[in-house]
Design a protein around this motif. Structure first.
Motif, PDB file in Angstrom:
ATOM      1  N   ALA A  50       0.846  -1.414   0.026  1.00 60.04           N
ATOM      2  CA  ALA A  50      -0.002   0.342  -0.075  1.00 60.04           C
ATOM      3  C   ALA A  50       0.557   1.163   0.115  1.00 60.04           C
ATOM      4  O   ALA A  50       0.565   2.136  -0.468  1.00 60.04           O
ATOM      5  CB  ALA A  50      -1.066  -0.335   1.551  1.00 60.04           C
ATOM      6  N   THR A  51       2.174   1.287   0.574  1.00 61.64           N
ATOM      7  CA  THR A  51       3.095   2.040   0.773  1.00 61.64           C
ATOM      8  C   THR A  51       4.409   2.085  -0.282  1.00 61.64           C
ATOM      9  O   THR A  51       4.502   3.027  -0.712  1.00 61.64           O
ATOM     10  CB  THR A  51       3.562   2.717   2.632  1.00 61.64           C
ATOM     11  OG1 THR A  51       4.539   1.218   1.959  1.00 61.64           O
ATOM     12  CG2 THR A  51       2.571   2.065   3.224  1.00 61.64           C
ATOM     13  N   GLY A  52       5.071   1.519  -0.399  1.00 59.31           N
ATOM     14  CA  GLY A  52       5.953   1.265  -1.749  1.00 59.31           C
ATOM     15  C   GLY A  52       6.988   1.679  -0.829  1.00 59.31           C
ATOM     16  O   GLY A  52       8.105   1.178  -1.227  1.00 59.31           O
ATOM     17  N   TYR A  53       7.119   1.518   1.369  1.00 59.26           N
ATOM     18  CA  TYR A  53       8.661   1.481   1.623  1.00 59.26           C
ATOM     19  C   TYR A  53       8.089   0.484   2.508  1.00 59.26           C
ATOM     20  O   TYR A  53       9.539   0.244   3.359  1.00 59.26           O
ATOM     21  CB  TYR A  53       8.578   2.665   1.856  1.00 59.26           C
ATOM     22  CG  TYR A  53       7.145   3.823   3.458  1.00 59.26           C
ATOM     23  CD1 TYR A  53       7.113   3.141   4.107  1.00 59.26           C
ATOM     24  CD2 TYR A  53       6.372   4.426   1.940  1.00 59.26           C
ATOM     25  CE1 TYR A  53       5.879   4.156   4.719  1.00 59.26           C
ATOM     26  CE2 TYR A  53       5.483   4.861   3.046  1.00 59.26           C
ATOM     27  CZ  TYR A  53       5.200   4.914   4.334  1.00 59.26           C
ATOM     28  OH  TYR A  53       4.136   4.470   4.620  1.00 59.26           O
ATOM     29  N   GLY A  54       7.437   0.677   3.491  1.00 63.18           N
ATOM     30  CA  GLY A  54       7.473  -0.464   4.595  1.00 63.18           C
ATOM     31  C   GLY A  54       7.667  -1.933   4.076  1.00 63.18           C
ATOM     32  O   GLY A  54       7.445  -2.787   3.322  1.00 63.18           O
ATOM     33  N   LEU A  62      26.318  10.722  15.619  1.00 63.39           N
ATOM     34  CA  LEU A  62      25.487   9.160  15.788  1.00 63.39           C
ATOM     35  C   LEU A  62      23.659   9.109  15.064  1.00 63.39           C
ATOM     36  O   LEU A  62      23.340   8.544  14.100  1.00 63.39           O
ATOM     37  CB  LEU A  62      25.261   8.066  16.716  1.00 63.39           C
ATOM     38  CG  LEU A  62      27.231   6.915  16.691  1.00 63.39           C
ATOM     39  CD1 LEU A  62      27.325   6.272  18.543  1.00 63.39           C
ATOM     40  CD2 LEU A  62      27.648   6.592  15.356  1.00 63.39           C
ATOM     41  N   LEU A  63      23.575   9.755  16.369  1.00 59.69           N
ATOM     42  CA  LEU A  63      22.297  10.264  15.196  1.00 59.69           C
ATOM     43  C   LEU A  63      21.936  10.773  14.579  1.00 59.69           C
ATOM     44  O   LEU A  63      20.492  11.309  13.982  1.00 59.69           O
ATOM     45  CB  LEU A  63      21.838  11.037  16.624  1.00 59.69           C
ATOM     46  CG  LEU A  63      20.427  11.069  16.776  1.00 59.69           C
ATOM     47  CD1 LEU A  63      19.389   9.908  16.904  1.00 59.69           C
ATOM     48  CD2 LEU A  63      19.287  12.400  18.139  1.00 59.69           C
ATOM     49  N   VAL A  64      22.368  11.851  13.903  1.00 59.35           N
ATOM     50  CA  VAL A  64      22.471  12.600  12.886  1.00 59.35           C
ATOM     51  C   VAL A  64      22.910  11.505  11.769  1.00 59.35           C
ATOM     52  O   VAL A  64      22.022  11.382  10.428  1.00 59.35           O
ATOM     53  CB  VAL A  64      23.881  13.376  12.245  1.00 59.35           C
ATOM     54  CG1 VAL A  64      23.759  13.831  10.768  1.00 59.35           C
ATOM     55  CG2 VAL A  64      23.740  15.374  13.598  1.00 59.35           C
ATOM     56  N   ALA A  65      23.816  10.636  11.500  1.00 58.43           N
ATOM     57  CA  ALA A  65      23.563   9.948  10.506  1.00 58.43           C
ATOM     58  C   ALA A  65      22.223   8.486  10.723  1.00 58.43           C
ATOM     59  O   ALA A  65      22.136   8.153   9.832  1.00 58.43           O
ATOM     60  CB  ALA A  65      25.017   8.449  11.351  1.00 58.43           C
ATOM     61  N   ALA A  66      21.945   8.810  12.453  1.00 62.94           N
ATOM     62  CA  ALA A  66      20.352   8.145  11.906  1.00 62.94           C
ATOM     63  C   ALA A  66      19.656   7.652  11.189  1.00 62.94           C
ATOM     64  O   ALA A  66      18.988   7.687  10.711  1.00 62.94           O
ATOM     65  CB  ALA A  66      20.321   6.893  13.035  1.00 62.94           C
ATOM     66  N   CYS A  67      18.988   9.580  11.222  1.00 70.44           N
ATOM     67  CA  CYS A  67      18.275  10.529  10.808  1.00 70.44           C
ATOM     68  C   CYS A  67      18.303  10.094   9.237  1.00 70.44           C
ATOM     69  O   CYS A  67      17.208  10.208   8.143  1.00 70.44           O
ATOM     70  CB  CYS A  67      17.745  11.579  11.612  1.00 70.44           C
ATOM     71  SG  CYS A  67      17.483  11.485  13.226  1.00 70.44           S
ATOM     72  N   LEU A  68      20.047  10.497   8.693  1.00 69.51           N
ATOM     73  CA  LEU A  68      19.910  10.535   7.604  1.00 69.51           C
ATOM     74  C   LEU A  68      20.144   9.108   6.777  1.00 69.51           C
ATOM     75  O   LEU A  68      19.671   9.292   5.586  1.00 69.51           O
ATOM     76  CB  LEU A  68      21.275  11.234   7.715  1.00 69.51           C
ATOM     77  CG  LEU A  68      21.080  12.777   7.855  1.00 69.51           C
ATOM     78  CD1 LEU A  68      22.494  13.468   6.770  1.00 69.51           C
ATOM     79  CD2 LEU A  68      20.260  13.618   6.985  1.00 69.51           C
ATOM     80  N   MET A  69      20.403   8.749   7.234  1.00 69.26           N
ATOM     81  CA  MET A  69      20.082   6.925   6.892  1.00 69.26           C
ATOM     82  C   MET A  69      19.221   6.694   6.653  1.00 69.26           C
ATOM     83  O   MET A  69      18.606   6.560   5.735  1.00 69.26           O
ATOM     84  CB  MET A  69      20.848   5.935   7.978  1.00 69.26           C
ATOM     85  CG  MET A  69      22.136   6.073   7.234  1.00 69.26           C
ATOM     86  SD  MET A  69      22.691   4.388   7.993  1.00 69.26           S
ATOM     87  CE  MET A  69      22.362   4.448  10.307  1.00 69.26           C
ATOM     88  N   VAL A  70      17.700   6.610   7.298  1.00 70.93           N
ATOM     89  CA  VAL A  70      16.114   6.769   7.246  1.00 70.93           C
ATOM     90  C   VAL A  70      15.646   7.136   6.194  1.00 70.93           C
ATOM     91  O   VAL A  70      15.008   7.164   4.832  1.00 70.93           O
ATOM     92  CB  VAL A  70      15.636   6.929   8.491  1.00 70.93           C
ATOM     93  CG1 VAL A  70      13.812   6.450   8.163  1.00 70.93           C
ATOM     94  CG2 VAL A  70      15.874   5.898   9.702  1.00 70.93           C
ATOM     95  N   ALA A  71      16.429   9.056   5.839  1.00 72.06           N
ATOM     96  CA  ALA A  71      15.781   9.556   4.837  1.00 72.06           C
ATOM     97  C   ALA A  71      16.028   9.696   3.122  1.00 72.06           C
ATOM     98  O   ALA A  71      15.397   9.820   2.179  1.00 72.06           O
ATOM     99  CB  ALA A  71      15.960  11.214   5.275  1.00 72.06           C
ATOM    100  N   PHE A  72      17.577   9.339   3.519  1.00 69.81           N
ATOM    101  CA  PHE A  72      17.761   8.273   2.166  1.00 69.81           C
ATOM    102  C   PHE A  72      18.280   7.374   1.554  1.00 69.81           C
ATOM    103  O   PHE A  72      17.978   6.920   0.571  1.00 69.81           O
ATOM    104  CB  PHE A  72      18.886   9.311   2.107  1.00 69.81           C
ATOM    105  CG  PHE A  72      19.192  10.560   2.126  1.00 69.81           C
ATOM    106  CD1 PHE A  72      18.303  11.237   1.221  1.00 69.81           C
ATOM    107  CD2 PHE A  72      19.531  11.410   3.412  1.00 69.81           C
ATOM    108  CE1 PHE A  72      18.017  12.862   0.681  1.00 69.81           C
ATOM    109  CE2 PHE A  72      19.220  13.384   3.344  1.00 69.81           C
ATOM    110  CZ  PHE A  72      18.585  14.353   2.208  1.00 69.81           C
ATOM    111  N   VAL A  73      18.371   6.211   2.959  1.00 71.39           N
ATOM    112  CA  VAL A  73      18.551   5.161   1.685  1.00 71.39           C
ATOM    113  C   VAL A  73      17.199   3.756   2.430  1.00 71.39           C
ATOM    114  O   VAL A  73      17.265   3.470   1.427  1.00 71.39           O
ATOM    115  CB  VAL A  73      20.086   4.690   3.075  1.00 71.39           C
ATOM    116  CG1 VAL A  73      20.047   3.273   3.301  1.00 71.39           C
ATOM    117  CG2 VAL A  73      20.711   5.044   3.174  1.00 71.39           C
ATOM    118  N   ALA A  74      16.891   4.291   3.726  1.00 74.08           N
ATOM    119  CA  ALA A  74      15.766   3.302   3.409  1.00 74.08           C
ATOM    120  C   ALA A  74      14.312   3.045   2.409  1.00 74.08           C
ATOM    121  O   ALA A  74      14.051   1.854   2.493  1.00 74.08           O
ATOM    122  CB  ALA A  74      14.020   4.584   4.710  1.00 74.08           C
ATOM    123  N   PRO A  75      14.683   4.031   1.571  1.00 72.66           N
ATOM    124  CA  PRO A  75      13.671   3.685   0.231  1.00 72.66           C
ATOM    125  C   PRO A  75      13.617   2.719  -0.825  1.00 72.66           C
ATOM    126  O   PRO A  75      13.459   2.154  -1.523  1.00 72.66           O
ATOM    127  CB  PRO A  75      12.889   5.281   0.052  1.00 72.66           C
ATOM    128  CG  PRO A  75      13.952   5.844   0.909  1.00 72.66           C
ATOM    129  CD  PRO A  75      14.152   5.936   1.625  1.00 72.66           C
TER     130      PRO A  75
END
Length: 490
Positions: A305-309, A355-368
């Protein structure tokens, strides 16, 4: 100049190390009991993450984020009052009273027939939020100074332990018996730990007789509540709510300057080291709490339904998110305590922010772009590691900055900022996400576009970057942590 706290403050209590030490087993037993007792704070948050969909469907509401926001909001009022009472009457005594109130709230949540009743129970559960403040204070008061940095780091690992246990245990309970089963577990767990605390935990000898500013607490919680409610408003209503919130918070601050025993001590706020610590805590918590609330929703969303989950169950979420995050927190909480003792707490805060900057950016750009489980486990481990460093670094800086008899109020001020940051994260970022609706899933779970998730994780990354800039700029925290022997050095 480095000076012993007993020289800098003639009326300060005698450190535990000067009274004659007991065995290491005795001190490690205190730390272990405090870790087990403070686990419940992590449980009351992490049990909710995989249950968001069930709670929303059960009570037919899109406002399920308030199940977390109300805890943070309650913390802004409860934690400073309890911290003050702990300085007056004793930290163990307040621990017991808060535990009893938490048990009542947990029982209400377990049997709640409606969302308002459920939220009442969650508000009562906010009484557990002072556990960390009380635990950090007890470690400082009861342990020899040389063991305090390690003890503070060890207590920070409890959020990692609860992340691991809650996602597996909570996942099984939610999948097999529904979200209410997690509250029955919490009721039994806290009941057993309360008996252990009463029987085995020593009371702190530190006392600081003073009055409690209940009027100030009311102004503070009303100001924060109006601010959070305004996040969902628009136009003239939004402006009016913001003006009311600012007016209440200004009135609160002015009241603190006029009374002898304020909830927020302006004299502590004038210390650059402590003020910068509060700024770091606020910005990091927005990113950390936002990540913790939104990342599980992203993973549990149905892919078709989402293309990412990935449509993960609560137990599968434990393997993808809870386990690696908990391991990261446990490892880096202990490592952060050791690094603070060896190289100073500033470097620990820098590592946490990076590390928190890295975690958030990984989700924003790598997750999909990937469906590899190990990539998402790496993201969660990075987030957990950031949390471990953040907690260990922050608590060691506070101990180095503030005298022992003001530990309760200073720890409360830091946790209050942390609670407000968490409130802004869950309420504010959810308000942003609601602007990107995709519809509802088969189980009644509300879905959002990937653009919405990317936006909120970039906002979280920006907050983490702010905390990194503050940590890099600060001049204090560069010398090895002394466990409280150095006070007011900055």
């Amino acid at each position: 100049m480095r000076e012993d706290i007993t020289q800098a403050l003639p009326d300060a209590p005698t450190p535990a190390a000067d009274k004659g030490e007991r065995s290491k087993l005795y001190y490690f037993s205190i730390i272990a009991l405090l870790i087990l007792a403070t686990e419940v704070v992590g449980f009351e948050f992490t049990f909710i993450y995989p249950a968001v969909g069930q709670i929303a469907a059960e009570f037919k509401t899109q406002q399920v984020a308030w199940a977390l926001t109300i805890l943070y909001l309650g913390g802004t009022a409860v934690v400073p009052v309890v911290g003050k009472l702990a300085d007056i009457h004793g930290k163990k005594k307040m621990f017991v009273r808060c535990a009893l109130c938490f048990l009542a709230g947990t029982l209400v949540c377990a049997v709640a027939p409606s969302f308002p009743v459920f939220m009442t129970g969650r508000a009562l559960q906010a009484s557990a939020l002072p556990f960390f403040v009380l635990g950090y204070g007890l470690i400082r008061d009861l342990l020899p100074a040389r063991l305090v940095p390690i003890g503070l780091g060890a207590l920070a690992t409890s959020t990692g332990i609860s992340a691991i246990l809650s996602t597996f245990l909570g996942g099984w309970l939610i999948d097999a018996h529904g979200f209410r089963a997690t509250f029955w577990f919490l009721f039994g767990y806290m009941g057993v730990l309360l008996l252990a605390v009463i029987a085995f935990l020593p009371e702190s000898p530190v006392r600081s007789p003073q009055r409690v500013d209940y009027k100030g607490a009311l102004l503070l919680v009303l100001g924060c509540a109006v601010l959070l409610v305004s996040l969902g408003m628009k136009g003239v209503t939004l402006v009016a709510a913001l003006l009311i919130s600012v007016g209440l918070l200004v009135a609160f601050y002015q009241s603190q300057k006029r009374i002898a025993a304020p909830l927020i001590d302006p004299s502590i706020l004038t210390r650059p080291a402590f003020f910068l610590t509060l700024a770091t805590t606020g910005s990091l918590t927005v990113a950390w709490a936002g990540y913790g609330f939104l990342f599980p929703q992203l993973l549990m969303a149905p892919h078709g339904a989402t293309g990412y989950g990935f449509g993960l169950s609560a137990v599968q979420l434990a393997l993808w998110h809870g386990l690696p995050m908990g391991l990261g927190t446990m490892a880096c909480g202990m490592l952060g305590g050791w690094l603070a003792r060896r190289s100073g707490p500033r470097v620990v805060l820098i590592l946490g922010a990076l590390l928190l900057v890295a975690a958030c950016l990984m989700v924003a750009f790598v997750a999909p772009t990937t469906d590899s489980a190990w990539v998402f486990r790496l993201m969660s481990f990075t987030d957990g590691a950031a949390a471990g460093f953040f907690q260990a670094g922050t608590q060691n800086i506070i101990v180095e900055t503030v005298p022992a008899e003001r530990q309760g109020i200073s720890g409360s001020m830091n946790f209050m900022v942390q609670s407000l940051g968490g409130s802004l994260a869950t309420a504010g970022l959810t308000a942003v996400l609601l602007k990107y609706p995709l519809g509802a899933g088969k189980a009644g779970q509300f879905l959002f576009t990937w653009e919405g998730y990317r936006t909120v994780f970039l906002i979280a990354a920006a907050c983490a970057v702010l905390s990194l800039v503050i940590s890099l700029a600060r001049r204090d925290g560069r010398t090895p942590a002394s466990g409280g022997l150095v006070s007011g050095a900055h």
